[in-house]
Design an enzyme around this catalytic site. Structure first.
Site: not given
Ligand code: NAP
Ligand code: G3H
Length: 471
Positions: A151, A247, A281
């Site tokens: 994202n 995160e 997030c």
């Molecule tokens: P995701 O599916 O967990 O993927 C995140 C990263 O992990 C991607 O680069 C993904 O690669 C990689 N990945 C997947 N499986 C893996 C494995 N087994 N080992 C190592 N890496 C692996 O998350 P997303 O769909 O990209 O993002 C959405 C989620 O992120 C939401 O839950 C959101 O809340 C959270 N998020 C949190 C924050 C925060 O700062 N707290 C910020 C942004 C997003 P692939 O794409 O190749 O699977």
């Molecule tokens: O999606 C997670 C990002 O850390 C959120 O950043 O609050 O600036 O949109 P933002």
């Protein structure tokens, strides 16, 4: 079709294997990136390890000068980066450009802040060892693995990569597959900037196929991961001997305590819930409101949701397609479950493949999945609650603890409620958000461990090295 290659030792890698990246708006192929093999990935770690000592020995100001060449390449290419991002993850073109510009600001601030990471100097006098002087400097941890989510494919990648490099670490960077066109485009920028060989490597490949290989390499000293709780927990298990910053997801509540500025509260709630179609997030993912205020607040929210435009990221529509059809199915499942249990759909609940209209749901109860699960889509549940105590209880019952918002004009009441909420940050009278980026950014409970933010990232990517002089 866009074709971008992985980067190892400052060389583009073409092993003849490719990963197709789908444009969420058209559902057609937007481009392809190298699909690295286990051997390629291991090579990335081996060159990162070999380059690390020399890179750390380069003086800080000189490291900054080298990295500025990379930063300037970003500035030169910012429109192109925004265009790729908008095609690849369906983020509005203007918002994509804003993400790139925000990243440049973070980089500039990081360069300045790195100069202020001073050593700790002390004597042992207080412990009866007055003949000892200790100087404890922050030094690189070694090889940092940076994993970013789809994202914020540019911003959340570089918010890890730059602090790691500036402090003398070398980096292996794994972009999200949806986001890896932007990720791998950085390889061209690194080559143009003539970065020293091996300090920055980009490993592209599907997480579920190469994730274990990427996260279990013995050369890794630190992992900085942003993504879902599921993958974060998997990494927690794999990387048990590695320093971690995670995160993860969120279910940020907005607690509305009074009706003194409802127009403003509604604007903040709608901006917070539906920005980038709810795929943040820090999105507001539930509204907790007393019944007596609900009937005044909800029509204001509804009118603002209905004013959101739905359509193409190239035309900067407010709501664009979510990242893929699987995500849309999951989001729809949450809406359907709420409907089946008696919730009232105020607007939305309309879908064309992965394009979902902004949906507002009233009369959500704690028995419904949407009250607790993270949709990561344009859906906002409203829970009508009788007392402030119950609002706090429900806010805290979540597995997540990223952020919360408290809307209230009486600052004493707002602060007293904020202090009872179990999240990393509580925003009074604004939507939840990560920025300004110089603030610490953290989640507690399932929302993560460790802290990001500019200074905190510089600290988390270093350790103390003490030199003690006895005289
Ligand atoms: P995701 O599916 O967990 O993927 C995140 C990263 O992990 C991607 O680069 C993904 O690669 C990689 N990945 C997947 N499986 C893996 C494995 N087994 N080992 C190592 N890496 C692996 O998350 P997303 O769909 O990209 O993002 C959405 C989620 O992120 C939401 O839950 C959101 O809340 C959270 N998020 C949190 C924050 C925060 O700062 N707290 C910020 C942004 C997003 P692939 O794409 O190749 O699977
Ligand atoms: O999606 C997670 C990002 O850390 C959120 O950043 O609050 O600036 O949109 P933002």
């Amino acid at each position: 079709m866009r074709t971008y290659k992985a980067l190892i030792n400052n060389q583009l890698i073409d092993n003849g294997q490719w990963l197709e990246i789908i444009n969420p708006t058209t559902l057609e192929v937007a481009g392809k990136v190298t699909a690295l093999t286990a051997d390629d990935i291991n090579k990335a770690y081996s060159v990162a390890r070999s380059a690390q000592q020399n890179w750390e020995e380069v003086e800080l100001l000189q490291r900054i000068e080298v990295l500025k060449r990379f930063r300037n390449e970003i500035e030169k290419n910012k429109e192109e980066i925004a265009q790729i991002m908008s095609e690849e993850i369906a983020k509005g073109l203007k918002e994509s450009l804003a993400e790139v510009e925000r990243t440049i600001e973070i980089i500039d601030y990081t360069f300045e802040e790195a100069k202020r990471i001073d050593p700790l100097a002390m004597t042992g006098e207080g412990m009866g060892a007055k003949n000892k002087i200790g100087v404890f400097s922050r030094v690189a941890k070694g090889v940092v693995l940076a994993i970013s989510p789809f994202n914020y494919p540019f911003n959340l990648a570089l918010a890890k990569i730059i602090p790691a490099l500036v402090m003398g670490n070398t980096v292996v960077f794994k972009p999200a597959t949806a986001g890896s066109l932007v990720g791998a485009f950085m390889a061209n920028l690194a080559i143009n900037a003539d970065l020293p060989k091996g300090i920055f490597n980009i490993v592209t490949g599907r997480g579920r196929e190469v994730g274990d290989i990427i996260t279990s390499n013995p050369e890794i000293n630190m992992i900085s991961f942003t993504g879902s709780v599921g993958v974060g927990n998997q990494i927690r298990k794999m990387g048990s001997s590695t320093d971690l910053v995670l995160e993860l997801g969120g279910k940020d509540p907005a607690l509305v305590l009074d009706d003194l500025n409802l127009e403003k509260y509604a604007s903040e709630i709608v901006a917070g819930a539906y920005g980038y179609s709810g795929q943040r997030c820090t999105a507001i993912k539930r509204v907790l409101v007393p019944n007596k205020i609900a009937d005044k607040l909800i029509p204001l929210i509804k009118a603002k949701v209905e004013a959101l435009t739905v359509g193409s990221p190239q035309e900067n529509a407010n709501i664009t397609a979510v990242i893929d059809e699987k995500s849309a199915d999951f989001i729809q499942g949450l809406i359907d479950d709420a409907k089946a249990q008696g919730a009232v759909i105020l607007t939305g609940d309309k879908r064309e493949k992965n394009l979902m209209w902004p949906t507002l749901i009233d009369n959500v109860t704690v028995d419904m999945r949407v009250a607790w699960e993270e949709p990561f889509g344009p859906v906002l549940p409203i829970l009508r609650i009788d007392s402030v105590e119950e609002m706090i209880e429900i806010a805290n019952k979540s597995q997540f603890g990223l952020q919360a918002s408290v809307f209230c004009q009486d600052i004493s009441t707002a602060i007293n409620v904020a202090k009872k909420i179990q999240t990393g940050t509580i925003n009074i009278n604004s939507k939840s958000q990560r920025g300004p980026d110089c603030f610490p950014f953290l989640g507690i409970k399932d929302s993560g461990e460790g802290v990001q933010g500019i200074r905190e990232s510089l600290l988390s990517m270093t350790r103390y090295r003490g030199i003690v002089v006895n005289y």
